[in-house]
Design an enzyme around this catalytic site. Structure first.
Site, PDB file in Angstrom:
ATOM      1  N   TYR A 226     -77.584  61.224  50.338  1.00  0.00           N
ATOM      2  CA  TYR A 226     -78.728  62.124  50.250  1.00  0.00           C
ATOM      3  C   TYR A 226     -79.676  61.557  49.194  1.00  0.00           C
ATOM      4  O   TYR A 226     -79.245  61.203  48.091  1.00  0.00           O
ATOM      5  CB  TYR A 226     -78.310  63.527  49.841  1.00  0.00           C
ATOM      6  N   ARG A 261     -80.212  79.279  56.511  1.00  0.00           N
ATOM      7  CA  ARG A 261     -78.900  79.705  57.010  1.00  0.00           C
ATOM      8  C   ARG A 261     -78.644  81.153  56.597  1.00  0.00           C
ATOM      9  O   ARG A 261     -78.006  81.451  55.593  1.00  0.00           O
ATOM     10  CB  ARG A 261     -77.824  78.758  56.497  1.00  0.00           C
ATOM     11  N   HIS A 373     -77.964  67.798  62.451  1.00  0.00           N
ATOM     12  CA  HIS A 373     -77.241  68.330  61.292  1.00  0.00           C
ATOM     13  C   HIS A 373     -76.353  69.512  61.691  1.00  0.00           C
ATOM     14  O   HIS A 373     -76.205  70.486  60.939  1.00  0.00           O
ATOM     15  CB  HIS A 373     -78.213  68.758  60.193  1.00  0.00           C
ATOM     16  N   ASP A 404     -73.637  63.038  67.566  1.00  0.00           N
ATOM     17  CA  ASP A 404     -72.775  64.158  67.174  1.00  0.00           C
ATOM     18  C   ASP A 404     -73.300  65.430  67.808  1.00  0.00           C
ATOM     19  O   ASP A 404     -74.197  65.397  68.659  1.00  0.00           O
ATOM     20  CB  ASP A 404     -72.668  64.269  65.654  1.00  0.00           C
TER      21      ASP A 404
END
Length: 477
Positions: A226, A261, A373, A404
């Site tokens: 990151y 979130r 993500h 993914d």
């Protein structure tokens, strides 16, 4: 964890703190008073948990999900084998790993063991969780076209990535804060990956020091970066990864602004504290509490904590500080400087637009990881699988492509490989294993996927992963 405003402190500034004598600590991060208090609460919680489970689940706010494709539902949930309520079907949620026959069984075991706030961190997505749901639903857009009368007596699951053999086309994806699920989960995941013959990618926001993880025998070790704070921070991390024998550096590009979130936030009283309801729920999980918090204390971001101002190093506070320092000016120029410094394989993660795949190839990256993500950042984003065929066409042989997003079955891996992926990143699937039972659980998750990939190859009529291609798939109408 809730979204907060950016810190007014400059990234390179660290406040001067006067020395403060800390009270004596018996367990990592806990004073003797806190230890005694938590021990007493844990003892009471054990009895409460038994009593409450006998009475039924504690009332909770309904966990609404998008109606069109709930993230906890698969096509099998509406199986034609079920008539009304019979036969009754339940996922295995006990403690015997051998009885877990699917990733969903490991998920059920994890849900039984973890408190609600930890589950929300593991399972939740951004806003309406439409991206989270679509990641799983996207796999259903493709149907298999099996080929008959093919000799599949021997099947080869191996493939090559960066010129090296992998026992199967899986990579354990970088995930942060794994110690919330099991003590030293980073090391357990790495050990399971090494035993399975696949790479493990460690996150910047992991808990175990990279020097310890990199020493796992036989591990293909990758490090995920990151980009936050001043430039010398990332340079220190890059150099440490190089000095610890890291094969590949993953630069994540889609997390410079923290996703909204909401379900995770609802467990917090404020950005740095859980609500009392969430704390009480945690006490109802004495096995998790005793094996984790009481013995090891609160998790620490062991690889970056030295960059955090001393007065901000408590668990939640350090996470908030790091989040506030993310480099929102991250650009292709930044990645180019990282490419110039990093001498080995470079993977750019968080790419979805095919134009970005082209830019990555021109910059000299070795691979891209198509990813949103895990549905935790931008809601209503496309699934990586949606763009995989076009990304493969644009990349040609210049780049390896990893993918993914919602991988729960060996059949998902087969579909990704048939559409042009070089390997598949698994995040939650591996975490369900380690959260359920530590290293043995992580190994069980990989074994389940391997069995499904092997069986799927035989049923498809393909003796090798390398022989998969679009001819084995048909797009659902």
């Amino acid at each position: 964890m809730a979204h907060i405003e950016e810190s007014r402190q400059a990234p390179w500034e660290t406040a001067i703190v006067r020395p403060v004598l800390d009270p004596p600590r018996l367990l990592r991060g806990l004073t003797w008073r806190e230890t005694a208090f938590m021990g007493a609460l844990a003892a009471v919680a054990g009895g409460l948990a038994i009593a409450l489970r006998r009475r039924g689940p504690v009332a909770q706010q309904p966990r609404a999900l998008p109606r069109f494709a709930p993230a906890d539902r698969t096509l099998a949930a509406a199986s034609p084998a079920v008539l009304g309520a019979t036969p009754q079907r339940r996922l295995y949620a006990g403690r015997d790993l051998a009885s877990a026959v699917s990733i969903e069984d490991l998920r059920a075991m994890t849900h039984r063991r973890l408190p609600r706030f930890a589950l929300e961190y593991l399972e939740g997505g951004a806003e309406d969780e439409a991206t989270l749901a679509h990641n799983i639903a996207a796999w259903a857009d493709w149907r298999f076209m099996p080929h008959a009368l093919v000799d599949v007596a021997r099947r080869d699951l191996s493939t090559e990535l960066f010129g090296r053999r992998m026992a199967m086309p899986l990579v354990i994806a970088p995930t942060g804060l794994n110690e919330l699920f099991w003590p030293h989960a980073d090391r357990h995941l790495a050990a399971a990956a090494a035993a399975a013959g696949i790479p493990y990618a460690q996150s910047t926001m992991s808990n175990d020091p990279m020097e310890e993880v990199a020493r796992v025998p036989g591990l293909r070790y990758w490090w995920q970066l990151y980009v936050f704070g001043r430039e010398e921070i990332r340079n220190v991390l890059i150099d440490r990864a190089r000095d610890n024998g890291c094969e590949a550096l993953i630069v994540t590009t889609d997390a410079q602004t923290y996703g909204n979130r909401e379900w995770e936030t609802r467990n917090n009283a404020d950005p740095t504290n859980l609500s009392w309801n969430a704390k009480f729920d945690a006490l109802l999980h004495p096995r998790w509490l005793a094996s984790g918090l009481l013995l090891h204390g609160m998790p620490r971001f062991g690889n970056v904590i030295d960059f955090v101002p001393r007065e901000r190093r408590r668990f939640f506070d350090s996470a908030m500080w790091i989040r506030s320092q993310m480099d929102r000016a991250l650009s292709w120029d930044t990645v180019k400087r990282i490419r110039d410094r990093w001498p080995r394989r470079l993977i750019i993660k968080g790419v979805l637009a095919v134009e970005d795949v082209e830019k990555a190839a021109e910059l000299g990256a070795d691979a891209v990881a198509l990813s949103n993500h895990g549905g935790r950042q931008l809601d209503w984003a496309v699934a990586p699988l949606d763009v995989l065929p076009e990304a493969r066409r644009v990349a040609g042989n210049r780049l390896a492509i990893l993918v993914d997003g919602g991988v729960r079955r060996g059949s998902d891996v087969l579909k990704a490989m048939a559409l042009g992926a070089d390997a598949v990143l698994i995040g939650r699937a591996a975490l369900y294993g380690v959260a359920a039972a530590g290293r043995p659980g992580a190994s069980r998750a990989l074994a389940i996927l391997r069995e499904e990939i092997d069986r799927g190859l035989a049923l498809l009529g393909s003796p090798s992963i390398k022989k998969l291609g679009p001819r084995f798939l048909v797009r659902a109408s």
